[in-house]
Design an enzyme around this catalytic site. Structure first.
Site: not given
Length: 763
Positions: A92, A421, A451, A481, A514, A610, A638
């Protein structure tokens, strides 16, 4: 319909007497100054003065990673899972420097002096970030050296240094270096004839100092760089007759054999270092004739962009450190010393390589939803009523089966879906390929600008185009998204639309780690909205009147603000009012101000956030009715869930958007309603109600920006939300038979594997 009191009340914060030894972020590093607040409920809203009613975005993100580090120190977690948490912190931080720190540095270089809502200018924010990150890095390495490394050794998992190897292991390592490693290495001399190489971002290198011993230049000091190859494992397993897992770092192995790379020289030593570069190189979409080629060019620029961080071993001599800082044009505030292995993120290999089930979580066995447990046609089941899936507690398999059935069904005319993704060798993408080869109209909106997943998505885009899928890349200037799939099917009653909408990506791999929520529905109005959304994304259609969806960047922001303000008005009118929301990040100032107004009006606001939260709860006269909690546990939280009491007519919304400016204004997002009353109740009471009861893995945000971990009552095991949700999912389908074998939709053409998506915990 149940009253809000049916939702379990969250427990109060208790002192963290037994909290892991991670120092809290100082309040001075989170807020700029004490706020001046006066209650304004009678006039309709709060009176707020001073930037300190907001927390800094970047410092709040660092605070999240400190919570992750706490999990690495928590001995109640399995040992290798603790190593995984430590690796996540390091990974991260890589992305944080590549994106957030790089962006702030560019603002400073451009002379930007505008302060963020919390009052910090870019220059001041960089100073605060440097202090917080240096502290986090130091604590991470202390956790590795003092806690994890000794515990691993006790468990029979050892990372050796060269001087610790037995004679047999040294001989084996020498042969391995000669047979495998040396052939891949390229030593790079640094002198007037050999300029300093353009090192790739985040590549691991050795800075090598030596003296010439041959006839030419005997005694002269020399300097070189050796790049540690990424194509070889970072951890090299050693032979061990005792059945333990013993390994050596590849960089340590190379360092021990540097003399073989530089004959005619005496090697003084080689010191690991790593440079991080700006990873957020922009694409001028309006000037790009071909977006795919423009993104590929962006990736090439990213690898050699300006440096933003230099990591060196703590053993590196000061003169070598200064030489590298000068080369990369960095100040000492950008220097980070590693008192241990360079790039702790690569310790994730240890988690995957060590086959010790006793040191890991038990394997996840997600429940197969009742509606998809038999061989019933998925379309018939969805027609009977909406299907709610809560991953990873519910299997992702029904989503895959839905798409596979659509690919195989001759009655299906078209399939459209977004891909932000996805996983390597994805069954989702294979279904789209099979559908296209079967002659169906298939459209895939592939987000090339996801990204650090751009290369993966470029491969998928080209593979899909080869088999006839119509691939598009969305709207200029916006990332797509939203997570939506549309299946158009011819039936006796006419053409019907079936949709899947979710909060997470179409990735079966991350769907096991997730927490996300998805909805399968044949609702006509939602289906028409999804059709309009795809027409907007693929053509020249203008923003439409949405029947059920809330879509960004059009009306999502104003709708969320309006719904919060409606709760405030209802509270002032004596009607039931409450806001209950779960998300990854809360940053948008207007939304925060609306929540402050609602709190002043007496609205109870419970937030589960989160990561980043820029709202300060518990301020008298401003946010004393707001509670913010964060849950960090086995699964990455998530899902995004938004509940508004609405005077007793509760609304429940799910979607892909956090409450951040980038989601509201820089992305195409879709937030959708849960229309079925039973499913709404399940979301409110089973899902959110369970999170609000957690007193084992929940932390409560304090007014000064620090976090206090809840502790269960003495003599009890406490209530752990993720464990409870696993139990609920299994009890919902006791002794269920396994799902029937369904033939996978595959393309007759052989496809190469695409690299697995590396899970991203960053915001």
């Amino acid at each position: 319909m149940s009253h809000p009191s049916a939702i379990p009340a969250p427990p109060g914060a208790t002192p963290p007497a037994a909290a892991p030894p991670v120092a809290p972020v100082p309040a001075s590093a989170v807020v700029a100054s004490a706020p001046t607040v006066s209650a304004g409920a009678s006039s309709g809203g709060p009176a707020v003065s001073g930037p300190a009613v907001y927390l800094n975005r970047e410092l709040a993100w660092i605070a999240f990673n400190r919570r992750v580090l706490e999990e690495a120190l928590d001995e109640s977690n399995p040992l290798l899972e603790r190593v995984k948490f430590l690796a996540i912190v390091a990974s991260n931080l890589d992305e944080f420097f590549e994106v957030r720190v790089a962006g702030l540095r560019r603002q400073v270089e451009s002379g930007v002096e505008d302060a963020s809502p919390d009052g910090l200018t870019p220059r001041r924010a960089l100073e605060e970030i440097s202090v917080a990150c240096h502290s986090l890095v130091a604590e991470s390495y202390a956790a590795w050296r003092e806690k994890l490394l000794p515990a691993l050794a006790t468990a029979g998992v050892r990372i050796r240094e060269v001087h610790e190897l037995s004679a047999a292991q040294k001989a084996w390592a020498s042969r391995y270096f000669d047979d495998v490693v040396s052939a891949v290495l390229t030593p790079l001399a640094i002198d007037p004839a050999h300029p300093f190489p353009q090192l790739l971002s985040k590549s691991l290198n050795l800075a090598v100092a030596m003296r010439a011993t041959g006839k030419r230049g005997a005694g002269a000091s020399r300097f070189a760089v050796v790049q540690v190859p990424r194509v070889l494992p970072r951890l090299v397993r050693l032979p061990d007759e005792g059945g333990n897992f013993e390994c050596i770092l590849q960089s340590e192995l190379i360092r021990a054999h540097l003399d073989r790379l530089f004959p005619g020289h005496t090697v003084i030593d080689g010191w690991p270092f790593r440079v991080t570069r700006n990873g957020d190189v922009e694409v001028a979409e309006d000037e790009a004739a071909d977006l795919l080629e423009a993104v590929e060019a962006k990736l090439r620029r990213r690898r050699r962009a300006e440096a933003v961080r230099l990591e060196v071993t703590s053993k590196m001599p000061p003169d070598v450190v200064d030489r590298l800082l000068t080369k990369f044009e960095l100040g000492r505030e950008s220097l980070y010393e590693a008192d241990g292995p360079m790039n702790l993120g690569r310790m994730m290999e240890l988690v995957s390589d060590v086959e010790r089930p006793d040191l890991k979580w038990p394997p996840l066995l997600p429940a197969e939803p009742v509606s998809f447990r038999d061989s019933e046609d998925p379309f018939a089941r969805i027609r009977r009523g909406d299907v709610l899936l809560h991953h990873p507690y519910d299997s992702f398999e029904p989503v895959v089966e839905f798409l596979e059935a659509a690919a195989e069904d001759p009655s299906v005319l078209a399939i459209k879906m977004t891909l932000y993704r996805t996983s390597g060798d994805s069954p989702v993408v294979r279904s789209l390929m099979a559908a296209a080869e079967a002659g169906k109209q298939v459209t895939a909106l592939v987000e090339l600008k996801a990204r650090f997943d751009e290369e993966n998505n470029i491969r998928w885009a080209r593979a899909l185009e080869e088999v006839g899928v119509h691939v598009v890349y969305g709207l200029v200037g916006l990332k797509t998204h939203c997570k939506v799939a549309l299946v158009v099917r011819r039936e006796e009653q006419g053409v019907r639309r079936y949709c899947h909408l979710g909060t997470g990506n179409y990735n079966p791999t991350t769907a096991r780690v997730y927490t996300d929520v998805g909805l399968l529905t044949a609702n006509e109005e939602i289906g028409r909205d999804v059709s309009d959304l795809f027409n907007l994304l693929t053509g020249y259609a203008q923003p439409t009147h949405w029947r059920k969806l809330l879509v960004a960047p059009y009306e999502l922001h104003q709708s969320i603000v309006a719904k919060i303000k409606r709760e405030a008005a209802n509270a002032r009118a004596g009607k039931p009012a409450r806001v209950l929301a779960k998300m990854n990040a809360l940053v948008d100032r207007q939304v925060i101000d609306a929540l402050y107004e609602a709190s002043c009006a007496g609205v109870k606001v419970d937030l589960v956030v989160r990561g980043i939260c820029c709202l300060r709860p518990g301020l008298p006269g401003l946010s004393e009715n707001i509670t913010v909690r964060s849950i960090v546990d086995r699964f990455l939280e998530h899902s995004r869930i938004f509940v508004f009491e609405n005077g007793g007519e509760r609304e429940v919304w799910l979607g892909s958007a956090d409450w951040m400016p980038r989601n509201f204004f820089g992305r195409v997002e879709a937030v959708f309603p849960v229309l079925d009353v039973a499913l709404r109740t399940r979301i409110i009471e089973e899902v959110l109600g369970t999170y609000l009861r957690d007193d084992v893995r929940a932390r409560i945000l304090q007014p000064d920006g620090s976090w206090v971990r809840l502790r269960p009552p003495l003599g009890t095991d406490g209530f752990r939300s993720q464990f409870e949700l696993l139990r609920i999912a299994r009890n919902r389908a006791p002794e269920a038979p396994p799902p029937p074998d369904r033939k996978r939709a595959t393309s007759p053409k052989k496809r190469g594997k695409v690299a697995e998506y590396t899970q991203d915990t960053a915001p």
